[in-house]
Design an enzyme around this catalytic site. Structure first.
Site, PDB file in Angstrom:
ATOM      1  N   ASP A 255       0.849  -1.196   0.000  1.00  0.00           N
ATOM      2  CA  ASP A 255       0.000   0.000   0.000  1.00  0.00           C
ATOM      3  C   ASP A 255       0.882   1.243   0.000  1.00  0.00           C
ATOM      4  O   ASP A 255       1.580   1.519   0.967  1.00  0.00           O
ATOM      5  CB  ASP A 255      -0.888   0.002   1.254  1.00  0.00           C
ATOM      6  CG  ASP A 255      -1.868   1.161   1.235  1.00  0.00           C
ATOM      7  OD1 ASP A 255      -2.978   0.979   0.701  1.00  0.00           O
ATOM      8  OD2 ASP A 255      -1.520   2.259   1.730  1.00  0.00           O
TER       9      ASP A 255
ATOM     10  N   TYR B 236       3.231   9.710  -0.363  1.00  0.00           N
ATOM     11  CA  TYR B 236       4.325   9.134   0.435  1.00  0.00           C
ATOM     12  C   TYR B 236       5.689   9.361  -0.222  1.00  0.00           C
ATOM     13  O   TYR B 236       6.722   9.135   0.404  1.00  0.00           O
ATOM     14  CB  TYR B 236       4.129   7.621   0.662  1.00  0.00           C
ATOM     15  CG  TYR B 236       2.803   7.222   1.285  1.00  0.00           C
ATOM     16  CD1 TYR B 236       1.977   8.169   1.894  1.00  0.00           C
ATOM     17  CD2 TYR B 236       2.362   5.907   1.253  1.00  0.00           C
ATOM     18  CE1 TYR B 236       0.751   7.808   2.447  1.00  0.00           C
ATOM     19  CE2 TYR B 236       1.145   5.543   1.810  1.00  0.00           C
ATOM     20  CZ  TYR B 236       0.341   6.497   2.403  1.00  0.00           C
ATOM     21  OH  TYR B 236      -0.860   6.139   2.936  1.00  0.00           O
TER      22      TYR B 236
ATOM     23  N   LYS C  88      -2.576   5.947  -4.535  1.00  0.00           N
ATOM     24  CA  LYS C  88      -3.665   6.891  -4.242  1.00  0.00           C
ATOM     25  C   LYS C  88      -3.431   8.240  -4.915  1.00  0.00           C
ATOM     26  O   LYS C  88      -2.274   8.682  -5.043  1.00  0.00           O
ATOM     27  CB  LYS C  88      -3.785   7.108  -2.728  1.00  0.00           C
ATOM     28  CG  LYS C  88      -3.726   5.820  -1.917  1.00  0.00           C
ATOM     29  CD  LYS C  88      -3.941   6.019  -0.435  1.00  0.00           C
ATOM     30  CE  LYS C  88      -3.655   4.736   0.311  1.00  0.00           C
ATOM     31  NZ  LYS C  88      -2.249   4.561   0.703  1.00  0.00           N
TER      32      LYS C  88
ATOM     33  N   HIS D 132      -7.343   9.753  -2.223  1.00  0.00           N
ATOM     34  CA  HIS D 132      -6.714   9.669  -0.898  1.00  0.00           C
ATOM     35  C   HIS D 132      -7.580  10.316   0.192  1.00  0.00           C
ATOM     36  O   HIS D 132      -7.749   9.754   1.268  1.00  0.00           O
ATOM     37  CB  HIS D 132      -5.330  10.338  -0.957  1.00  0.00           C
ATOM     38  CG  HIS D 132      -4.354   9.815   0.036  1.00  0.00           C
ATOM     39  ND1 HIS D 132      -3.012   9.717  -0.215  1.00  0.00           N
ATOM     40  CD2 HIS D 132      -4.504   9.367   1.308  1.00  0.00           C
ATOM     41  CE1 HIS D 132      -2.386   9.216   0.843  1.00  0.00           C
ATOM     42  NE2 HIS D 132      -3.279   9.000   1.789  1.00  0.00           N
TER      43      HIS D 132
HETATM   44  N1  LIG Z   1      -5.228   6.436   3.543  1.00  0.00           N
HETATM   45  C1  LIG Z   1      -4.668   7.145   4.485  1.00  0.00           C
HETATM   46  O1  LIG Z   1      -5.000   8.331   4.687  1.00  0.00           O
HETATM   47  C2  LIG Z   1      -3.597   6.514   5.331  1.00  0.00           C
HETATM   48  C3  LIG Z   1      -3.122   7.184   6.473  1.00  0.00           C
HETATM   49  C4  LIG Z   1      -2.138   6.555   7.252  1.00  0.00           C
HETATM   50  C5  LIG Z   1      -1.669   5.303   6.876  1.00  0.00           C
HETATM   51  N2  LIG Z   1      -2.139   4.685   5.732  1.00  0.00           N
HETATM   52  C6  LIG Z   1      -1.621   3.360   5.308  1.00  0.00           C
HETATM   53  O2  LIG Z   1      -1.676   2.460   6.418  1.00  0.00           O
HETATM   54  C7  LIG Z   1      -0.374   1.918   6.638  1.00  0.00           C
HETATM   55  C8  LIG Z   1      -0.158   1.583   8.097  1.00  0.00           C
HETATM   56  O3  LIG Z   1      -0.395   2.720   8.915  1.00  0.00           O
HETATM   57  P1  LIG Z   1       0.773   3.537   9.644  1.00  0.00           P
HETATM   58  O4  LIG Z   1       2.041   3.366   8.918  1.00  0.00           O
HETATM   59  O5  LIG Z   1       0.274   4.937   9.826  1.00  0.00           O
HETATM   60  O6  LIG Z   1       0.831   2.929  11.110  1.00  0.00           O
HETATM   61  P2  LIG Z   1       0.844   1.469  11.768  1.00  0.00           P
HETATM   62  O7  LIG Z   1       1.060   0.409  10.761  1.00  0.00           O
HETATM   63  O8  LIG Z   1      -0.364   1.410  12.670  1.00  0.00           O
HETATM   64  O9  LIG Z   1       2.116   1.588  12.740  1.00  0.00           O
HETATM   65  C9  LIG Z   1       3.421   1.740  12.250  1.00  0.00           C
HETATM   66  C10 LIG Z   1       4.343   2.065  13.424  1.00  0.00           C
HETATM   67  O10 LIG Z   1       4.354   0.987  14.359  1.00  0.00           O
HETATM   68  C11 LIG Z   1       5.680   0.448  14.474  1.00  0.00           C
HETATM   69  N3  LIG Z   1       5.526  -1.025  14.477  1.00  0.00           N
HETATM   70  C12 LIG Z   1       5.171  -1.815  13.431  1.00  0.00           C
HETATM   71  N4  LIG Z   1       5.078  -3.111  13.810  1.00  0.00           N
HETATM   72  C13 LIG Z   1       5.403  -3.124  15.123  1.00  0.00           C
HETATM   73  C14 LIG Z   1       5.496  -4.174  16.073  1.00  0.00           C
HETATM   74  N5  LIG Z   1       5.262  -5.427  15.750  1.00  0.00           N
HETATM   75  N6  LIG Z   1       5.859  -3.842  17.348  1.00  0.00           N
HETATM   76  C15 LIG Z   1       6.115  -2.563  17.693  1.00  0.00           C
HETATM   77  N7  LIG Z   1       6.025  -1.525  16.830  1.00  0.00           N
HETATM   78  C16 LIG Z   1       5.685  -1.804  15.554  1.00  0.00           C
HETATM   79  C17 LIG Z   1       6.451   0.960  13.290  1.00  0.00           C
HETATM   80  O11 LIG Z   1       7.803   1.177  13.631  1.00  0.00           O
HETATM   81  P3  LIG Z   1       9.026   0.479  12.814  1.00  0.00           P
HETATM   82  O12 LIG Z   1       8.880   0.863  11.380  1.00  0.00           O
HETATM   83  O13 LIG Z   1      10.237   1.053  13.467  1.00  0.00           O
HETATM   84  O14 LIG Z   1       8.867  -1.006  13.054  1.00  0.00           O
HETATM   85  C18 LIG Z   1       5.765   2.296  13.007  1.00  0.00           C
HETATM   86  O15 LIG Z   1       6.307   3.292  13.855  1.00  0.00           O
HETATM   87  C19 LIG Z   1       0.552   3.031   6.112  1.00  0.00           C
HETATM   88  O16 LIG Z   1       1.876   2.582   5.932  1.00  0.00           O
HETATM   89  C20 LIG Z   1      -0.170   3.409   4.847  1.00  0.00           C
HETATM   90  O17 LIG Z   1       0.065   2.440   3.846  1.00  0.00           O
HETATM   91  C21 LIG Z   1      -3.089   5.272   4.975  1.00  0.00           C
END
Ligand SMILES: NC(=O)c1ccc[n+]([C@@H]2O[C@H](COP(=O)([O-])OP(=O)(O)OC[C@H]3O[C@@H](n4cnc5c(N)ncnc54)[C@H](OP(=O)(O)O)[C@@H]3O)[C@@H](O)[C@H]2O)c1
Length: 279
Positions: free
Chosen positions: A46, A51, A76, A109
């Site tokens: 994704d 990004y 997106k 998006h």
């Molecule tokens: N459509 C939208 O508006 C929108 C907005 C936000 C996100 N997204 C999508 O959703 C995806 C995921 O959301 P996100 O990146 O915001 O947050 P997330 O996946 O909820 O959390 C990522 C964070 O958690 C840490 N992490 C990951 N696995 C872990 C584990 N097993 N134990 C401890 N910490 C862990 C990562 O650090 P490390 O990297 O250091 O492991 C990073 O800091 C994004 O990458 C993007 O593709 C979409």
């Protein structure tokens, strides 16, 4: 091979329920992270123009030596490109950056109801063109509230295949999920572990300890059992690997309910309310 289930979308396509998100992975680290994720077994990436790492996502996929057809790629439309010709140009650039003839899924998006005269329905009908010409196998939206989806229903014959929304234990976003269930729109949960904030919650720690799993695995498994699509982000191969291993255990209903009751409503969001972006 992968034991990740596929979710059937309303247009007949299938999407792996678990993927890998690349938000906030710097371009210089993205290709390596994507290749590592694919080596672990992820088959769904994704990304987004916003990004700044679509090009590196393409490199990472090619670096893993997989056939393009074996990886589900989502990107997106960026917020500055809602006008039809801008959207067409942006989509061309996304395909060029990925070095791919198509994306599996392309999303608006953010709805941006206070910009472009609130006319995201015209933008949506441009995405319908991309689906018709086959360059977007599926199309959908992100951060759309029920009122925004009602507006699309009134102004287009095409129902979004997915709505990608913020959802995690502190913000379960039930109303938008329910709308999706009623209208055949699959829910994708972004920030599924609330960017790490939910992992220290005592309820989640208790359930994780009892299950002999990590807090992140428990929260991701909660999403899977709710039926949503998730793509946690990590730059650590160990965390990528552990986030991928969700299909050899189950939470019972009392655990699912205990996690769901952590919902804090609006204050539980980690990101902006889609009605207010931009202010
Ligand atoms: N459509 C939208 O508006 C929108 C907005 C936000 C996100 N997204 C999508 O959703 C995806 C995921 O959301 P996100 O990146 O915001 O947050 P997330 O996946 O909820 O959390 C990522 C964070 O958690 C840490 N992490 C990951 N696995 C872990 C584990 N097993 N134990 C401890 N910490 C862990 C990562 O650090 P490390 O990297 O250091 O492991 C990073 O800091 C994004 O990458 C993007 O593709 C979409």
């Amino acid at each position: 091979m992968s034991n990740v289930p596929a979710i059937a979308l309303n247009d007949g396509a299938r999407i792996p329920q678990l993927g890998f998100g690349v938000f906030q992975i710097e371009p210089a680290r993205t290709a390596k992270a994507v290749t590592a994720a694919l080596e672990i077994g992820y088959r769904h990436i994704d990304t987004a123009e916003m990004y700044g790492n679509e090009k590196e996502v393409g490199e990472g996929i090619r670096g893993a030596g997989l056939d393009r057809a074996d990886v589900f790629i989502t990107s997106k439309l960026n917020n500055g490109s809602h006008k039809p010709d801008d959207a067409r140009r942006a989509f061309d650039n996304t395909l060029k950056a990925l070095e791919s003839e198509y994306v599996d899924l392309f999303l608006i998006h953010w709805p941006l109801p206070t910009l472009y005269g609130g006319d995201f329905a015209t933008t949506w009908n441009v995405l319908v063109e991309f689906a018709k010409d086959g360059r977007a196998r599926s199309i959908g939206v992100s951060n759309f509230q029920p009122a925004h989806l009602d507006r699309l229903a009134a102004e287009s014959d095409t129902v979004p295949a997915v709505n990608q929304i913020e959802a995690h234990p502190y913000f379960t976003n039930e109303e938008v999920r329910a709308y999706g269930r009623e209208h055949g729109i699959a829910t994708e949960a972004w920030s599924p572990i609330a960017q790490g904030k939910v992992l220290v919650d005592p309820v989640i720690k208790r359930i994780a300890d009892a299950a002999g799993r990590s807090p992140a695995q428990v929260v991701l498994r909660w999403h899977i059992q709710r039926g949503d699509i998730v793509f946690p982000k990590s730059v650590s191969p160990d965390r990528m690997r552990s986030n991928f291993h969700l299909f050899d255990f189950e939470l019972d209903n009392s655990d699912i309910d205990a996690i769901s009751t952590l919902d804090r409503g609006e204050p539980g969001r980690t990101g902006p309310n889609p009605d207010n972006i931009p202010k």
